[in-house]
Design an enzyme around this catalytic site. Structure first.
Site, PDB file in Angstrom:
ATOM      1  N   GLY A  52       0.806  -1.117   0.120  1.00 53.47           N
ATOM      2  CA  GLY A  52       0.014  -0.065   0.035  1.00 53.47           C
ATOM      3  C   GLY A  52       0.832   1.232  -0.105  1.00 53.47           C
ATOM      4  O   GLY A  52       2.063   1.272   0.013  1.00 53.47           O
ATOM      5  N   GLY A  89       2.686   3.891   1.506  1.00 56.25           N
ATOM      6  CA  GLY A  89       3.128   4.061   2.713  1.00 56.25           C
ATOM      7  C   GLY A  89       3.615   5.413   2.831  1.00 56.25           C
ATOM      8  O   GLY A  89       3.981   5.957   3.934  1.00 56.25           O
ATOM      9  N   ARG A  90       3.957   5.971   2.011  1.00 60.38           N
ATOM     10  CA  ARG A  90       4.391   7.632   1.831  1.00 60.38           C
ATOM     11  C   ARG A  90       3.767   8.179   0.717  1.00 60.38           C
ATOM     12  O   ARG A  90       4.471   9.021   0.155  1.00 60.38           O
ATOM     13  CB  ARG A  90       5.906   7.449   1.662  1.00 60.38           C
ATOM     14  CG  ARG A  90       6.332   6.757   0.323  1.00 60.38           C
ATOM     15  CD  ARG A  90       7.793   6.979  -0.052  1.00 60.38           C
ATOM     16  NE  ARG A  90       8.215   5.789  -0.873  1.00 60.38           N
ATOM     17  CZ  ARG A  90       9.078   5.740  -1.642  1.00 60.38           C
ATOM     18  NH1 ARG A  90      10.013   6.641  -1.399  1.00 60.38           N
ATOM     19  NH2 ARG A  90       9.216   4.658  -2.546  1.00 60.38           N
ATOM     20  N   LYS A 114       3.712  12.222  -3.300  1.00 65.65           N
ATOM     21  CA  LYS A 114       4.593  11.093  -2.822  1.00 65.65           C
ATOM     22  C   LYS A 114       5.721  11.795  -1.795  1.00 65.65           C
ATOM     23  O   LYS A 114       6.342  12.621  -2.254  1.00 65.65           O
ATOM     24  CB  LYS A 114       5.268  10.783  -3.991  1.00 65.65           C
ATOM     25  CG  LYS A 114       6.312   9.216  -3.571  1.00 65.65           C
ATOM     26  CD  LYS A 114       6.530   8.635  -5.083  1.00 65.65           C
ATOM     27  CE  LYS A 114       7.442   7.703  -4.946  1.00 65.65           C
ATOM     28  NZ  LYS A 114       7.869   7.027  -6.179  1.00 65.65           N
ATOM     29  N   ASP A 138       9.043   5.958   7.283  1.00 66.08           N
ATOM     30  CA  ASP A 138       8.493   7.377   7.969  1.00 66.08           C
ATOM     31  C   ASP A 138       7.599   8.232   7.092  1.00 66.08           C
ATOM     32  O   ASP A 138       7.300   9.313   7.466  1.00 66.08           O
ATOM     33  CB  ASP A 138       9.928   8.303   8.173  1.00 66.08           C
ATOM     34  CG  ASP A 138      10.581   8.638   6.919  1.00 66.08           C
ATOM     35  OD1 ASP A 138      10.197   7.938   5.936  1.00 66.08           O
ATOM     36  OD2 ASP A 138      11.908   9.051   6.819  1.00 66.08           O
ATOM     37  N   ARG A 191       2.959  13.545  -8.322  1.00 63.36           N
ATOM     38  CA  ARG A 191       2.989  12.403  -9.619  1.00 63.36           C
ATOM     39  C   ARG A 191       1.316  12.501  -9.896  1.00 63.36           C
ATOM     40  O   ARG A 191       0.442  12.670  -9.270  1.00 63.36           O
ATOM     41  CB  ARG A 191       3.148  11.248  -9.067  1.00 63.36           C
ATOM     42  CG  ARG A 191       3.163  10.233 -10.014  1.00 63.36           C
ATOM     43  CD  ARG A 191       3.832   8.845  -9.648  1.00 63.36           C
ATOM     44  NE  ARG A 191       3.284   8.091  -8.534  1.00 63.36           N
ATOM     45  CZ  ARG A 191       4.035   7.143  -8.097  1.00 63.36           C
ATOM     46  NH1 ARG A 191       5.083   6.553  -8.525  1.00 63.36           N
ATOM     47  NH2 ARG A 191       3.417   6.595  -7.066  1.00 63.36           N
ATOM     48  N   ASP A 233       3.844  -4.705  -7.539  1.00 66.05           N
ATOM     49  CA  ASP A 233       3.369  -3.174  -7.200  1.00 66.05           C
ATOM     50  C   ASP A 233       3.848  -2.276  -8.152  1.00 66.05           C
ATOM     51  O   ASP A 233       3.266  -0.949  -8.004  1.00 66.05           O
ATOM     52  CB  ASP A 233       3.630  -3.066  -5.703  1.00 66.05           C
ATOM     53  CG  ASP A 233       5.361  -2.692  -5.337  1.00 66.05           C
ATOM     54  OD1 ASP A 233       6.225  -3.474  -5.913  1.00 66.05           O
ATOM     55  OD2 ASP A 233       5.544  -1.785  -4.675  1.00 66.05           O
ATOM     56  N   ASN A 234       4.992  -2.110  -8.926  1.00 63.84           N
ATOM     57  CA  ASN A 234       5.387  -1.194  -9.662  1.00 63.84           C
ATOM     58  C   ASN A 234       5.223  -1.397 -11.055  1.00 63.84           C
ATOM     59  O   ASN A 234       5.846  -1.151 -12.014  1.00 63.84           O
ATOM     60  CB  ASN A 234       6.994  -1.103  -9.320  1.00 63.84           C
ATOM     61  CG  ASN A 234       7.447  -0.814  -8.164  1.00 63.84           C
ATOM     62  OD1 ASN A 234       6.518  -0.268  -7.400  1.00 63.84           O
ATOM     63  ND2 ASN A 234       8.629  -1.055  -7.479  1.00 63.84           N
TER      64      ASN A 234
HETATM   65  P1  AMP Z   1       8.634   1.053  -3.651  1.00 66.13           P
HETATM   66  O1  AMP Z   1      10.217   0.409  -3.420  1.00 66.13           O
HETATM   67  O2  AMP Z   1       8.706   2.577  -3.928  1.00 66.13           O
HETATM   68  O3  AMP Z   1       8.039   0.632  -4.728  1.00 66.13           O
HETATM   69  O4  AMP Z   1       7.738   0.955  -2.442  1.00 66.13           O
HETATM   70  C1  AMP Z   1       7.661  -0.231  -1.773  1.00 66.13           C
HETATM   71  C2  AMP Z   1       6.527   0.063  -0.514  1.00 66.13           C
HETATM   72  O5  AMP Z   1       7.227   0.488   0.649  1.00 66.13           O
HETATM   73  C3  AMP Z   1       5.491   0.760  -0.787  1.00 66.13           C
HETATM   74  O6  AMP Z   1       4.439   0.133  -0.076  1.00 66.13           O
HETATM   75  C4  AMP Z   1       5.933   2.169  -0.205  1.00 66.13           C
HETATM   76  O7  AMP Z   1       4.761   2.806   0.136  1.00 66.13           O
HETATM   77  C5  AMP Z   1       6.778   1.573   0.781  1.00 66.13           C
HETATM   78  N1  AMP Z   1       7.617   2.634   1.250  1.00 66.13           N
HETATM   79  C6  AMP Z   1       8.629   2.988   0.842  1.00 66.13           C
HETATM   80  N2  AMP Z   1       9.327   4.198   1.204  1.00 66.13           N
HETATM   81  C7  AMP Z   1       8.638   4.398   2.311  1.00 66.13           C
HETATM   82  C8  AMP Z   1       8.831   5.242   3.479  1.00 66.13           C
HETATM   83  N3  AMP Z   1       9.858   6.202   3.653  1.00 66.13           N
HETATM   84  N4  AMP Z   1       7.771   5.127   4.603  1.00 66.13           N
HETATM   85  C9  AMP Z   1       6.812   4.319   4.249  1.00 66.13           C
HETATM   86  N5  AMP Z   1       6.646   3.556   3.563  1.00 66.13           N
HETATM   87  C10 AMP Z   1       7.427   3.396   2.451  1.00 66.13           C
HETATM   88 MG    MG Z   2       6.152   0.788  -5.496  1.00 63.85          MG
END
Ligand code: AMP
Ligand code: MG
Length: 505
Positions: free
Chosen positions: A102, A104-105, A125, A137, A188, A264-265
């Site tokens: 989900g 998360g940021r 984002k 965070d 975004r 997820d990407n």
């Molecule tokens: P990503 O690598 O950007 O595809 O992120 C993978 C997952 O990690 C997603 O659910 C993001 O929302 C979560 N995520 C990445 N960075 C953070 C962060 N700094 N704080 C909270 N969640 C994060």
């Molecule tokens: Mg992602």
């Protein structure tokens, strides 16, 4: 002087609702998301508004640059009509299933419909913690914010389907990573944030009502023609497969490595999404990996078609309960569609490779000709972008062969291939000048080279955004010569070469 908004835009502007939100995802059942506002930051400061994109979306760029606009872009104010939500999704990350991931940021502020009727998500984002943050965070460091801005806009200018960047701001708050870094938020814009992982989120616990609601939503939003098919869910799968086969081919033809091609990407809309440790290759090699977290090369350049098909297999599995017939019949039908991926990818790739080589006719042996060139490039560390750009010139005039040859560590490696290519060109009807122009329109001069991106980020971390601005400006017209900025076309010197890129999360 800032240009006035076009009359068409002026007619659409409503001062009471500066961003013309028209939300649909937030009408879906509550378990699809968490309703949550962005977390305000200490001292928002604007880095950049993407003015042409704002105009396209029916948003006054002057408003976005105003104090009230920057407050929205930083998450300190919620705009009229915005219904902020963090989206739920699951994923296979590096092959391992994670049932709940989900936003998360990130927070989806809402959707807007542009003048052509196209619907776009507007998402912040780096906007603070949500229910999905786990131990993170919820914030983003300035570097990844600028990287996403630069690379996504460069991809758009290169003509590759991608999410866009509407704005970047500084939060005035530090974020703790390996070191303390300035924080930022990127806005975004995406055709949607539906991912393969969104389908997995509902399929894994067998929430079939949720799954059907999601699939119907995806069809209505992205592939309305699938609703007419005998089996709309199979047609949805087929449409996503076609879009992602084309997208992957476009990456392979431009030298782009996504870096974290987890489910997820992987966008259902067929756009490049989630610019983390992504990179463009300088010297060509199919095994090239930049991402520090990709230790086994799962997401290496040459693996991308295979991985995209693997991700599509996860989508097919998720959709099985909706596909008509017995379990066995649904499986067979979905497998048969999945089996078309290779041919569909190959067709898009070969068509693009022909364009890169200046071949307007389609003849047997063209693929082998292209692959032979790539093999010589890999063996001789030839720069991917410069080689094809120089070939464009050489295609009209062999006097330019020297510019191609010198890109190969052993220049003689080019000569044998060049002869075969010239023979092949004699079977073309297209005139040399037209060929040269057509090749220059698909073989860019400028890509966001890692060392330039890193330099722009380093300068920004020290308070200067001049390089960031200049890099964006040169990348806005990647197929034009731009003599004053020609140094941006150059490959890195050995000491400038970036070996690794980082997620920066
Ligand atoms: P990503 O690598 O950007 O595809 O992120 C993978 C997952 O990690 C997603 O659910 C993001 O929302 C979560 N995520 C990445 N960075 C953070 C962060 N700094 N704080 C909270 N969640 C994060
Ligand atoms: Mg992602």
């Amino acid at each position: 002087m800032t240009p006035a908004p076009s009359t068409a835009l002026a007619a659409r502007l409503d001062p009471a609702a500066p961003i013309p939100f028209d939300n649909s995802y937030s009408r879906l059942p509550d378990r699809f998301f968490e309703r949550i506002a962005p977390t305000p930051v200490a001292a928002p400061r604007l880095i950049k508004v993407n003015r042409p994109l704002a105009v396209q979306l029916g948003i006054d760029p002057d408003f976005l640059e105003s104090e009230a606009g920057v407050a929205i872009l930083a998450g300190n104010a919620v705009a009229a009509g915005s219904e902020p939500i963090a989206l739920a999704y699951a994923a296979h990350q590096f092959g391992h299933f994670v049932p709940q991931l989900g936003d998360g940021r990130a927070v989806l502020l809402g959707e807007v419909v542009d003048a052509h009727g196209a619907r776009f998500d507007i998402q912040l984002k780096g906007s603070g913690r949500t229910r999905f943050s786990r131990r993170g965070d919820g914030r983003a460091a300035l570097g990844p914010v600028l990287r996403e801005y630069i690379v996504s806009e460069a991809m758009a200018a290169l003509g590759i389907r991608t999410t866009r960047s509407l704005a970047a701001v500084l939060t005035g708050e530090p974020v703790m990573r390996e070191s303390v870094l300035p924080g930022g938020v990127v806005t975004r814009v995406a055709s949607s944030h539906l991912r393969v992982g969104t389908f997995q989120y509902f399929a894994a616990p067998r929430d079939l009502d949720g799954l059907r609601a999601l699939a119907d939503y995806a069809i209505a939003r992205h592939y309305p023609q699938a609703a007419q098919a005998e089996d709309r869910y199979l047609a949805l799968f087929d449409a996503v497969l076609g879009a992602l086969a084309d997208l992957t081919a476009s990456w392979m033809l431009i030298g782009f490595i996504h870096g974290v091609l987890n489910t997820d990407n992987t966008s259902i809309a067929g756009e490049t999404i989630d610019y983390g440790p992504c990179a463009f290759m300088d010297a060509y090699h199919p095994d090239k990996v930049f991402s520090s977290i990709d230790q086994n090369g799962r997401y290496a350049f040459g693996n991308q078609p295979r991985i995209m098909k693997w991700n599509l297999a996860r989508l097919a599995e998720s959709l099985l309960p909706l596909i008509a017939g017995s379990e066995d019949e649904a499986f067979k039908a979905a497998s048969a569609r999945l089996g078309t991926f290779d041919a569909r990818y190959q067709e898009a790739y070969l068509a693009g490779l022909r364009r890169k080589l200046g071949l307007a006719e389609a003849l047997d042996g063209d693929l082998a000709l292209g692959e032979d060139l790539l093999a010589h490039m890999a063996a001789n560390r030839a720069d991917f972008t410069l080689t094809f750009r120089a070939l464009s010139e050489a295609s009209a005039d062999p006097a330019h062969d020297g510019e191609v040859r010198q890109l190969f560590s052993d220049p003689a490696a080019y000569d044998g291939w060049e002869q075969t290519w010239r023979e092949r060109l004699t079977r073309e009807r297209q005139r040399p000048e037209a060929r040269r122009a057509a090749m220059r329109a698909v073989n860019p001069k400028y890509i966001p080279r890692n060392h330039r991106v890193e330099a722009a980020i380093a300068a920004a971390e020290n308070g200067s955004f001049a390089l960031f601005e200049e890099l964006n400006a040169v990348l806005a017209n990647p197929y034009d010569d731009q003599p004053a900025l020609a140094h941006y076309a150059e490959a890195p010197a050995p000491e400038e070469e970036v070996q690794q890129t980082f997620c920066g999360t």
